[in-house]
Design an enzyme around this catalytic site. Structure first.
Site, short mmCIF file in Angstrom:
data_model
loop_
_atom_site.label_atom_id
_atom_site.label_comp_id
_atom_site.label_asym_id
_atom_site.label_seq_id
_atom_site.Cartn_x
_atom_site.Cartn_y
_atom_site.Cartn_z
N CYS A 122 5.37 5.21 8.74
CA CYS A 122 5.93 4.41 7.49
C CYS A 122 7.38 4.85 7.30
CB CYS A 122 5.35 4.97 6.33
SG CYS A 122 3.78 3.70 6.11
N GLU A 133 0.74 -1.29 0.01
CA GLU A 133 -0.05 -0.03 0.02
C GLU A 133 0.68 1.16 0.00
OE1 GLU A 133 -3.59 0.26 -0.23
OE2 GLU A 133 -2.42 2.35 -0.67
N LYS A 168 2.10 15.29 10.61
CA LYS A 168 1.79 16.17 9.29
C LYS A 168 0.32 16.54 9.44
CE LYS A 168 0.61 12.90 5.90
NZ LYS A 168 0.60 12.14 4.67
C1 UDX Z 1 4.43 7.99 3.42
C2 UDX Z 1 4.39 7.52 1.90
O1 UDX Z 1 4.25 8.90 1.17
C3 UDX Z 1 3.33 6.61 1.50
O2 UDX Z 1 3.41 6.27 0.07
C4 UDX Z 1 3.43 5.34 2.27
O3 UDX Z 1 2.44 4.63 2.08
C5 UDX Z 1 3.34 5.76 3.82
O4 UDX Z 1 4.57 6.70 3.98
P1 UDX Z 1 2.78 9.41 5.04
O5 UDX Z 1 3.76 8.87 6.24
O6 UDX Z 1 1.39 9.20 5.18
O7 UDX Z 1 3.08 8.48 3.68
O8 UDX Z 1 3.28 10.77 4.89
P2 UDX Z 1 4.02 11.63 3.86
O9 UDX Z 1 3.01 12.88 3.36
O10 UDX Z 1 4.60 10.80 2.93
O11 UDX Z 1 4.97 12.57 4.80
C6 UDX Z 1 5.83 11.89 5.63
C7 UDX Z 1 6.62 12.80 6.43
O12 UDX Z 1 7.44 13.43 5.66
C8 UDX Z 1 5.93 13.90 6.99
O13 UDX Z 1 6.32 14.08 8.35
C9 UDX Z 1 6.11 14.98 6.35
O14 UDX Z 1 5.98 16.32 7.02
C10 UDX Z 1 7.72 15.01 5.56
N1 UDX Z 1 8.07 15.48 4.72
C11 UDX Z 1 7.21 15.18 3.23
C12 UDX Z 1 8.84 16.50 4.64
O15 UDX Z 1 9.63 16.84 5.44
N2 UDX Z 1 9.17 17.22 3.18
C13 UDX Z 1 8.53 16.71 1.94
O16 UDX Z 1 8.97 17.44 0.91
C14 UDX Z 1 7.60 15.58 2.15
#
Ligand code: UDX
Length: 441
Positions: free
Chosen positions: A265, A156, A325
């Site tokens: 994740c 997923e 987030k």
């Molecule tokens: C992530 C993956 O994107 C997804 O495909 C997988 O199934 C699960 O893990 P998620 O953990 O829900 O999803 O959040 P995501 O939006 O990817 O952000 C993860 C973290 O990275 C957050 O803490 C966010 O703040 C941080 N982030 C994201 C950054 O610091 N910079 C970015 O440019 C993008």
């Protein structure tokens, strides 16, 4: 949607399980949702959604008659051949994925080899598991006389906060299988979404998931290090990321510098991949750095505050946002956990506010004042730190904020605020990798 689609079982009703269940119910399947947590099942049965995820409650309500909730796996086995496994695989102390919940599901399925081929079941793995887990599970199944059970890896990729949208619009659907009926059935289930399907072997499907998450986490740690260098050179990381991202090979996404990634994740999967490599004798150097940079990035907030305030002893620090987030109540590996603890250890008085995650956070964060709103958190603050970029923080009236604060420092941990507006209110703005903008008044 037609009601003649294949019924499925979904074992585990967390983020992934519940979204998967609601999504397939939306596409027309009857879905038998199983969880060992009787309280959770009772709440779901009563129409209550135990997690916050935009659009999920509506999707569950709209497809209520196709969603069946139970604590007994036999209910899923009776009605469905495909059993999606979406149980937790949290990290152990060593960083490996804890697969005990996955194996409990394997254990709970009785030997069905005596059944006719048309009655046999398949486990469809949604939980993130190390590459090689499918092969291990198949060995266990064979040892227990459960060869009749097929196995499919269908990782997923949904993101919290946009999980429903992601389910309906996947970039790709990865199906790893042994080429039997089960893989075809999973591909059929996803057919209405018209997504690109990557049909492959089980080990490769497992690796796609871990490698994708590790790569995205690497991208974030990379831009965070660039941001740190920008602070020394006078460059603005937002401009740098924009310039880099226009190269098609790099892309704009996941180049947002900040105070580190969190969530269920990235931290877990980066560690799991590192451990997986280590267990087979390979030292994955790059991932060690990705993890270390992420930990240091959370702590840089403290040194920035010290630079502005001298000492943190007795200072009021407001943390805006606690969840890892926006648009989620998930606190797993959130930067706010490290920050609130470090600030208190340095003698600061910490006031926190999150529009949704407060209930979760109360179990995890001690000794802080949980404010009733952003303005309450900001009251008398010597410094305000934006931890999670919720919309309501981005649209704050900075003149109002300035009139309530005792000090002037606004630390934008997500580079999400309008720095001119903050400075125009007489405040000192500092982001990540963009220098300081002082009072424009
Ligand atoms: C992530 C993956 O994107 C997804 O495909 C997988 O199934 C699960 O893990 P998620 O953990 O829900 O999803 O959040 P995501 O939006 O990817 O952000 C993860 C973290 O990275 C957050 O803490 C966010 O703040 C941080 N982030 C994201 C950054 O610091 N910079 C970015 O440019 C993008």
């Amino acid at each position: 949607m037609s009601g003649d689609r294949l019924p499925i079982g979904v074992i585990g009703t967390g983020y992934v399980g519940l979204v998967t269940a609601a999504g397939f119910a939306h596409l027309g399947s009857d879905v038998y949702c199983i969880d060992i947590d009787a309280d959770k099942i009772a709440r779901l049965e009563a129409g209550e959604i135990p997690i916050y995820e935009p659009g999920l409650a509506e999707m569950v309500a709209a497809n209520r008659e196709r969603l069946h909730f139970s604590t007994d796996i036999a209910d899923a086995l009776e009605h469905a051949r495909l059993l999606f496994v979406a149980v937790g695989t949290p990290p152990t102390y060593s960083g490996d994925a804890d697969l005990s919940a996955v194996y409990a599901v394997v254990e709970a399925i009785p030997a069905l080899a005596t059944r006719s081929e048309q009655q046999r079941h398949a486990l469809v793995m949604k939980s993130t598991v190390p590459a090689g887990t499918g092969a291990s599970i198949k060995r266990v199944l064979a040892g227990e006389g459960k060869q009749g059970l097929s196995y499919v890896s269908c990782p997923e990729f949904l993101k919290e906060g946009s999980a429903v949208k992601d389910f309906l619009n996947p970039d790709r659907v990865v199906v790893g299988d042994d080429g039997d009926w089960a893989g075809d059935a999973v591909v059929d289930l996803y057919a209405p979404l018209q997504a690109t399907v990557v049909r492959t072997d089980i080990a490769s499907a497992e690796m796609v998931k871990l490698a994708s998450n590790a790569f995205l986490a690497t991208k974030i740690s990379f831009i965070n290090e660039i941001a740190n260098v920008c602070e020394e050179t006078g460059a603005d990381v937002i401009e740098v990321a924009r310039g880099m991202g226009l190269d098609d090979r790099i892309g704009q996404k996941f180049l947002q510098a900040g105070i580190g990634f969190g969530g269920s994740c990235f931290p877990k999967d980066v560690n799991a991949l590192k451990q997986l490599a280590g267990n087979s004798g390979y030292h994955f150097q790059l991932l060690n750095a990705v993890i270390e940079v992420n930990e240091l990035q959370k702590r840089r907030v403290i040194s920035k505050l010290l630079k502005h305030l001298g000492s943190l002893v007795g200072k009021n620090i407001a943390l805006l946002g606690l969840a890892f987030k926006p648009n989620t109540d998930d606190m797993r590996e959130a930067s706010s956990l490290v920050l609130s603890a470090r600030l208190q250890a340095d003698g600061a008085k910490v006031r926190v506010y999150d529009p949704i995650a407060e209930e979760e956070a109360r179990h995890l964060i001690r000794g802080v004042y949980f404010a009733t709103g952003a303005l309450d958190a900001i009251q008398d603050a010597d410094a305000v730190v934006l931890v999670t970029e919720w919309e309501e923080f981005i649209t704050l009236d900075w003149d109002d904020v300035a009139s309530r604060m005792a000090g002037t420092v606004v630390l934008d941990g997500r580079n999400a605020l309008d720095r001119e507006a903050v400075a125009a209110a007489g405040l000192t703005y500092e982001g990540i990798g963009r220098g300081t903008l002082t009072s424009l008044t």
